[in-house]
Structures are given as C-alpha cells and as structure tokens.
Scaffold this active site. Structure first.
Site, PDB file in Angstrom:
ATOM      1  N   GLN A 124     -10.150 -10.147  14.280  1.00 48.96           N
ATOM      2  CA  GLN A 124      -9.966 -11.397  13.219  1.00 48.96           C
ATOM      3  C   GLN A 124      -9.137 -12.985  13.747  1.00 48.96           C
ATOM      4  O   GLN A 124      -9.427 -13.681  13.472  1.00 48.96           O
ATOM      5  CB  GLN A 124      -8.165 -10.465  12.460  1.00 48.96           C
ATOM      6  CG  GLN A 124      -8.024 -11.935  11.298  1.00 48.96           C
ATOM      7  CD  GLN A 124      -7.066 -10.834  10.655  1.00 48.96           C
ATOM      8  OE1 GLN A 124      -5.432 -10.721  11.561  1.00 48.96           O
ATOM      9  NE2 GLN A 124      -6.702 -11.110   9.569  1.00 48.96           N
ATOM     10  N   ILE A 173       0.661  -1.264  -0.506  1.00 43.25           N
ATOM     11  CA  ILE A 173       0.114   0.336   0.035  1.00 43.25           C
ATOM     12  C   ILE A 173       0.827   1.263   0.013  1.00 43.25           C
ATOM     13  O   ILE A 173       0.440   2.208  -0.933  1.00 43.25           O
ATOM     14  CB  ILE A 173      -0.973   0.098   1.063  1.00 43.25           C
ATOM     15  CG1 ILE A 173      -2.249  -0.905   0.566  1.00 43.25           C
ATOM     16  CG2 ILE A 173      -2.004   1.228   1.480  1.00 43.25           C
ATOM     17  CD1 ILE A 173      -2.876  -0.981   2.529  1.00 43.25           C
ATOM     18  N   ASN A 180       2.158   4.324   7.468  1.00 50.15           N
ATOM     19  CA  ASN A 180       1.710   3.241   7.291  1.00 50.15           C
ATOM     20  C   ASN A 180       2.053   1.920   7.717  1.00 50.15           C
ATOM     21  O   ASN A 180       1.472   1.430   7.260  1.00 50.15           O
ATOM     22  CB  ASN A 180       1.495   3.885   5.414  1.00 50.15           C
ATOM     23  CG  ASN A 180       1.525   1.875   4.832  1.00 50.15           C
ATOM     24  OD1 ASN A 180       0.743   1.314   4.351  1.00 50.15           O
ATOM     25  ND2 ASN A 180       2.674   1.293   3.822  1.00 50.15           N
ATOM     26  N   LYS A 237      -9.339  -2.986   8.876  1.00 47.63           N
ATOM     27  CA  LYS A 237     -11.231  -3.116   9.203  1.00 47.63           C
ATOM     28  C   LYS A 237     -10.796  -4.018  10.785  1.00 47.63           C
ATOM     29  O   LYS A 237     -11.611  -4.129  11.560  1.00 47.63           O
ATOM     30  CB  LYS A 237     -11.125  -3.457   8.206  1.00 47.63           C
ATOM     31  CG  LYS A 237     -11.073  -4.791   7.395  1.00 47.63           C
ATOM     32  CD  LYS A 237     -11.401  -6.061   8.806  1.00 47.63           C
ATOM     33  CE  LYS A 237     -10.616  -7.886   7.343  1.00 47.63           C
ATOM     34  NZ  LYS A 237     -11.130  -8.527   8.425  1.00 47.63           N
ATOM     35  N   TYR A 276      -1.353  -7.130  17.428  1.00 43.22           N
ATOM     36  CA  TYR A 276      -1.571  -5.538  15.732  1.00 43.22           C
ATOM     37  C   TYR A 276      -3.141  -5.672  15.938  1.00 43.22           C
ATOM     38  O   TYR A 276      -3.135  -4.054  15.454  1.00 43.22           O
ATOM     39  CB  TYR A 276      -1.627  -6.787  14.414  1.00 43.22           C
ATOM     40  CG  TYR A 276      -1.740  -5.913  13.313  1.00 43.22           C
ATOM     41  CD1 TYR A 276      -0.974  -6.054  12.524  1.00 43.22           C
ATOM     42  CD2 TYR A 276      -3.442  -6.821  12.993  1.00 43.22           C
ATOM     43  CE1 TYR A 276      -1.087  -4.981  10.641  1.00 43.22           C
ATOM     44  CE2 TYR A 276      -3.735  -6.054  11.495  1.00 43.22           C
ATOM     45  CZ  TYR A 276      -3.043  -4.992  10.411  1.00 43.22           C
ATOM     46  OH  TYR A 276      -2.814  -4.485   9.739  1.00 43.22           O
ATOM     47  N   LEU A 290      11.154   1.670  11.449  1.00 46.68           N
ATOM     48  CA  LEU A 290      11.423   2.972  12.313  1.00 46.68           C
ATOM     49  C   LEU A 290      11.093   1.682  14.103  1.00 46.68           C
ATOM     50  O   LEU A 290      10.623   1.407  14.506  1.00 46.68           O
ATOM     51  CB  LEU A 290      10.156   3.145  12.043  1.00 46.68           C
ATOM     52  CG  LEU A 290      10.633   4.661  11.227  1.00 46.68           C
ATOM     53  CD1 LEU A 290       9.074   5.008  10.517  1.00 46.68           C
ATOM     54  CD2 LEU A 290      11.386   5.768  11.258  1.00 46.68           C
ATOM     55  N   THR A 308      -1.724  -7.820  -1.472  1.00 48.30           N
ATOM     56  CA  THR A 308      -0.926  -7.032  -1.727  1.00 48.30           C
ATOM     57  C   THR A 308       0.912  -8.274  -1.040  1.00 48.30           C
ATOM     58  O   THR A 308      -0.248  -9.229  -0.900  1.00 48.30           O
ATOM     59  CB  THR A 308       0.121  -6.181  -0.068  1.00 48.30           C
ATOM     60  OG1 THR A 308      -0.606  -7.329   1.227  1.00 48.30           O
ATOM     61  CG2 THR A 308      -1.186  -5.211  -0.218  1.00 48.30           C
ATOM     62  N   GLU A 344      -9.539  -6.777   2.582  1.00 48.64           N
ATOM     63  CA  GLU A 344      -8.275  -7.080   2.120  1.00 48.64           C
ATOM     64  C   GLU A 344      -7.461  -6.737   0.824  1.00 48.64           C
ATOM     65  O   GLU A 344      -8.930  -6.618  -0.101  1.00 48.64           O
ATOM     66  CB  GLU A 344      -9.925  -8.644   1.780  1.00 48.64           C
ATOM     67  CG  GLU A 344      -9.942  -9.272   2.355  1.00 48.64           C
ATOM     68  CD  GLU A 344      -9.792  -9.567   3.585  1.00 48.64           C
ATOM     69  OE1 GLU A 344      -8.727 -10.031   3.578  1.00 48.64           O
ATOM     70  OE2 GLU A 344      -9.965 -10.166   4.767  1.00 48.64           O
ATOM     71  N   VAL A 345      -6.777  -6.804   1.248  1.00 48.52           N
ATOM     72  CA  VAL A 345      -5.869  -5.775  -0.103  1.00 48.52           C
ATOM     73  C   VAL A 345      -4.490  -6.611  -0.827  1.00 48.52           C
ATOM     74  O   VAL A 345      -4.129  -7.207   0.109  1.00 48.52           O
ATOM     75  CB  VAL A 345      -5.196  -4.524   0.426  1.00 48.52           C
ATOM     76  CG1 VAL A 345      -4.654  -4.081  -0.851  1.00 48.52           C
ATOM     77  CG2 VAL A 345      -6.724  -3.477   0.498  1.00 48.52           C
TER      78      VAL A 345
END
Length: 256
Positions: free
Chosen positions: A146, A19, A88, A140, A152, A62, A187, A184-185
C-alpha cells in the site's frame, strides 16, 4: 441457509464496530453468541441490546498475553465452551519505512499481530473440544502493498502465513483455519481516513471507480457473511484458504 450456528459461542477481537461489529450482528441473526473483545462502549451496548442477553462484551484492548488469557477464561466461565474465534482487531497506523523508526515499527507489528496468536493459543484447548474454527481477518495490502504502512502490512502478511501454519498444525483436531482479505470496506476507521483528504468526496469517488464489481466498496456485512459461513459446518472441508471478498479489486483488471 441455516448455518447451524445456534448457541455457538464465538470470540471476536474488535467485535463491537466496523467489520467486527458486522460479524457480531450476523452471528446474532444466526442465533449464535458473540463475545466482543472491544472497549467501544456505545457500539457494544447496541449489539448487546440486539442480542437480548445472548452476547458478552469484554471491554478491553488486547495488549498482552494476560489480556487474551483473561478474555478466554471469562468467556469459558460465562458460557462453558468456545466454538470459534475471529481474529479481527487492528489499525492501519501509517508506520512507514521512511517516516517510521525501529521502535514504532516493532510496536505496530505487535499491536496488529501478536494478539492473533495470543487468542488462538489460549482458546485452543476449548476449540479442540468443540472442533471449532478460526477465521483471521487480514487485508489485501498483504499481497499488493500500500505504501507508508510497513508495520501494518508486515502483520497482515504474517496473518496469512499463520493461517496456513495453523491449518496444518490443527488438522488432527479437525479445527479449520481460514483468512479473509478485505480490500476497500467503508468502516468508521475508513471514513476517518477519507476525511483526512482535502476533498473527501472526490477521493471516495476515485476509489469507488477502481472497484470492478459495481464500482462500490464492499459492505462490512459482506465480509461478515463470509466469516460466519467459514465458522459454520457448511464450510466443513475448507481450511488453509485465503478468501478475497473485495468486488474483484485485488485481481481483476482496473481497466474494466
């Protein structure tokens, strides 16, 4: 639409792939200058080549406040300004309640959350001058859960809370703060997860079937389009919002 992002300098954690990489590429298309805080050399070089010199890669992860402060200072030294920040970077690392432990949980939250604060803190003096914008990439999972990923999800929920908190705190400076919640992406990180199943193609088809709009995953470029809109003056009266770019996955009836 001309978003008037020409020569705007935008910090992006994890900005070389997935992303973040899509956001960097979209900024280049708009004439902006992405600063990728990301150690991914191959992907970063591709974006630098695309930008033809109007970009910067800071090849670090980072881990500490000092890392974030250094990245911000390097950006300002190179370009003399900072016009926006996209938080991000992160990883769904599977530290669960049953199969994690307190140390792993604390480490997961720290890795996925703390640098959002660090970067915003050190970039703030420059964002005040530019009346820039902040976009936090959340998930989401912060609102649906989840399973098997307590650290996370804790971080993602906190990012949503900080979005509202910072939007309030930064009102006097006209700095807008918004969050995007992907679902749902597809990547590279998502592909690695899919490949961990015995039948990856079957699992992928099962997930796609549950996404109402088009029965397909969201493209990274579709998240990027929302991000650069929120960074632009075209979104000049939008702040403190949680925006879902997910094909209806989170809110629409799956029976559709």
């Amino acid at each position: 639409m001309n978003l008037n992002l020409q020569d705007k300098v935008i910090l992006i954690s994890g900005g070389a792939k997935g992303i973040g990489g899509a956001i960097s590429r979209a900024l280049i298309e708009e004439g902006a200058i992405p600063v990728m805080i990301d150690p991914s050399e191959k992907e970063g070089k591709e974006i630098l080549d695309l930008a033809k010199g109007k970009a910067l890669q800071i090849p670090i992860r980072l881990f500490s406040p000092e890392d974030a402060e250094s990245a911000v200072k390097m950006t300002f030294k190179t370009f003399g300004k900072i016009d926006g920040l996209v938080n991000n970077a992160g990883a769904n690392d599977g530290v669960s309640l049953a199969h994690g432990n307190p140390v792993a949980y604390a480490d997961s939250v720290a890795k996925n959350l703390f640098h959002y604060y660090y970067l915003a803190h050190y970039a703030l003096p420059y964002l005040k001058k530019s009346r820039g914008a902040i976009v936090n990439i959340s998930s989401k999972t912060a609102v649906t859960g989840q399973g098997s990923t307590s650290g996370y999800v804790s971080a993602k929920g906190a990012q949503l809370a900080l979005t509202r908190e910072w939007a309030v705190e930064l009102l006097p400076f006209q700095i807008r703060v918004n969050a995007i919640l992907p679902a749902e992406v597809y990547t590279p990180m998502y592909e690695n997860w899919i490949q961990s199943f015995p039948n990856p193609e079957e699992k992928l088809a099962e997930i796609n079937a549950q996404i109402p709009l088009g029965n397909r995953m969201t493209k990274p470029e579709e998240i990027a389009s929302m991000a650069i809109f929120l960074l632009s003056e075209k979104a000049s009266h939008i702040t403190g919002q949680h925006l879902y770019v997910d094909g209806g996955y989170t809110h629409l009836d799956r029976a559709l």
